[in-house]
Scaffold this active site. Structure first.
Site, PDB file in Angstrom:
ATOM      1  N   THR A  16      29.147  48.147  33.913  1.00 53.18           N
ATOM      2  CA  THR A  16      28.575  49.125  32.984  1.00 53.18           C
ATOM      3  C   THR A  16      29.634  50.066  32.440  1.00 53.18           C
ATOM      4  OG1 THR A  16      26.420  49.024  34.005  1.00 53.18           O
ATOM      5  CG2 THR A  16      26.949  51.070  32.898  1.00 53.18           C
ATOM      6  N   THR A  96      28.537  48.351  39.222  1.00 47.99           N
ATOM      7  CA  THR A  96      28.073  49.047  40.430  1.00 47.99           C
ATOM      8  C   THR A  96      27.087  48.231  41.267  1.00 47.99           C
ATOM      9  OG1 THR A  96      26.287  50.141  39.221  1.00 47.99           O
ATOM     10  CG2 THR A  96      28.399  51.319  39.370  1.00 47.99           C
TER      11      THR A  96
HETATM   12  N1  ASP Z   1      24.696  45.547  36.153  1.00 47.00           N
HETATM   13  C1  ASP Z   1      25.880  46.405  36.093  1.00 47.00           C
HETATM   14  C2  ASP Z   1      26.977  45.730  36.910  1.00 47.00           C
HETATM   15  O1  ASP Z   1      26.870  45.735  38.105  1.00 47.00           O
HETATM   16  C3  ASP Z   1      25.546  47.740  36.638  1.00 47.00           C
HETATM   17  C4  ASP Z   1      26.676  48.733  36.648  1.00 47.00           C
HETATM   18  O2  ASP Z   1      27.840  48.418  36.493  1.00 47.00           O
HETATM   19  O3  ASP Z   1      26.359  49.932  36.836  1.00 47.00           O
HETATM   20  O4  ASP Z   1      27.914  45.203  36.353  1.00 47.00           O
END
Ligand code: ASP
Length: 334
Positions: A16, A96
């Site tokens: 993200t 994340t």
């Molecule tokens: N779906 C995303 C990922 O894990 C969520 C994020 O990065 O906050 O790449």
């Protein structure tokens, strides 16, 4: 004498932090992994005179799609970076969703005392107030601090410095998603890093590396009235290990115990862990009358990564519980 700035390899994998939505008010409906590291750096607050950054895009994925092969590829790239005498530290940008699994894999496999710091973002780069640029700047600040060395793999999110050992995403959308469970080992504020404790004398280092094969291990979750079908299906699929994410102290319902016992009889290693989120899974009758290991305070995801490596390394069955015991947290979570 001129003082050389720390040289930090900035390795980007997507997530993200590199995500874009069509609208600055859209914090949910974005596509992850759209920007490269050059764009992330252009948006980061300036850190003049702090470090020399050596940026590289090594992947561009949404971390929900990370796999054990991805961990190994990332691990091998990070190990090569820390083996380079011209590199003093590594910052890794990561989605994340599975950041805690990659961080723990790196903790168990990297051979280095140099700082390795993961960071990400809960809001896409296109948000009116994105958290990624500050998280990236904070992660660089931590990596540039010589006092970050020898602490194992670190995660920096929302101004907290967290140890890979216990970091976990605990909220679906909040920018404070990583601060709820782990007691931070430090913080970044007022333009400086603050550490709670001195550098630990020694962090247990299991005999794994980024070359260690990863055995297939899956997690089965316990709940009232749960089916035993997933256990039998995974055993039939040829899984080498199972982590039972039980209720409470890794409790095993009576109906489940016989199926897990059958899995052990079929050569599958079973570890009892807990879905509870805090506290340790300890030895307790009657569950340990069964030939199951117990996870200590490693959560089910981290227990799985450890078991994948231990079985992949061909560790003898008698040594497996010892790995969980050695990695048990010295910090009691009341
Ligand atoms: N779906 C995303 C990922 O894990 C969520 C994020 O990065 O906050 O790449």
């Amino acid at each position: 004498m001129t003082h050389r700035l720390p040289r930090i390899a900035l390795l980007a994998t997507g997530g993200t932090i590199a995500g874009l939505a069509d609208d600055a008010s859209d914090l949910i409906g974005y596509r992850a992994a759209q920007l490269g590291i050059a764009d992330l750096l252009a948006r980061m607050p300036a850190l003049d005179g702090l470090a020399t950054l050596v940026p590289e895009d090594i992947a561009a994925i949404d971390s929900k799609d990370a796999t054990p092969a991805f961990w190994q590829a990332v691990g091998q790239r990070v190990q090569a970076a820390v083996d380079d005498p011209d590199i003093d530290a590594v910052v890794l940008t990561h989605g994340t969703d599975t950041l805690e699994e990659t961080a723990w894999y790196l903790q168990l496999t990297l051979r280095t005392r140099k700082p390795v710091v993961l960071t990400g973002a809960m809001r896409p780069a296109s948000a009116a107030l994105p958290d990624g640029p500050q998280n990236l700047a904070d992660a660089v600040r931590v990596a540039a601090d010589p006092r970050a060395a020898g602490r194992g793999v670190l995660v920096v999110m929302n101004a907290r410095i967290l140890a890979a050992r216990r970091v976990a995403k605990q909220h679906t959308t909040s920018i404070d998603a990583f601060g709820l469970r782990d007691d931070a080992v430090g913080a970044v504020y007022d333009g400086a890093t603050r550490w709670r404790d001195p550098v630990p004398a020694r962090i247990p280092a299991p005999p794994f590396s980024v070359q260690t094969p990863l055995a297939p291990v899956d997690i089965v979750v316990g709940y009232a009235g749960c089916s035993t079908a997933p256990i039998d299906a995974l055993v039939a699929e040829g899984v080498a290990g199972l982590v039972w994410a039980g209720t409470g102290n890794g409790a095993v319902p009576t109906a489940v115990a016989s199926r897990l016992r059958a899995a052990v009889d079929a050569g599958v290693v079973v570890v009892r862990a807990s879905r509870s989120g805090r506290g340790a899974v300890t030895r307790c009758a009657p569950d340990d009358d069964q030939p199951f290991l117990h996870s200590g305070d490693l959560d089910p995801g981290k227990s799985r990564v450890l078991l994948m490596l231990a079985l992949g390394a061909g560790e003898p069955a008698a040594a497996l519980q010892g790995h969980f015991d050695a990695l048990a947290s010295p910090r009691v979570t009341p």
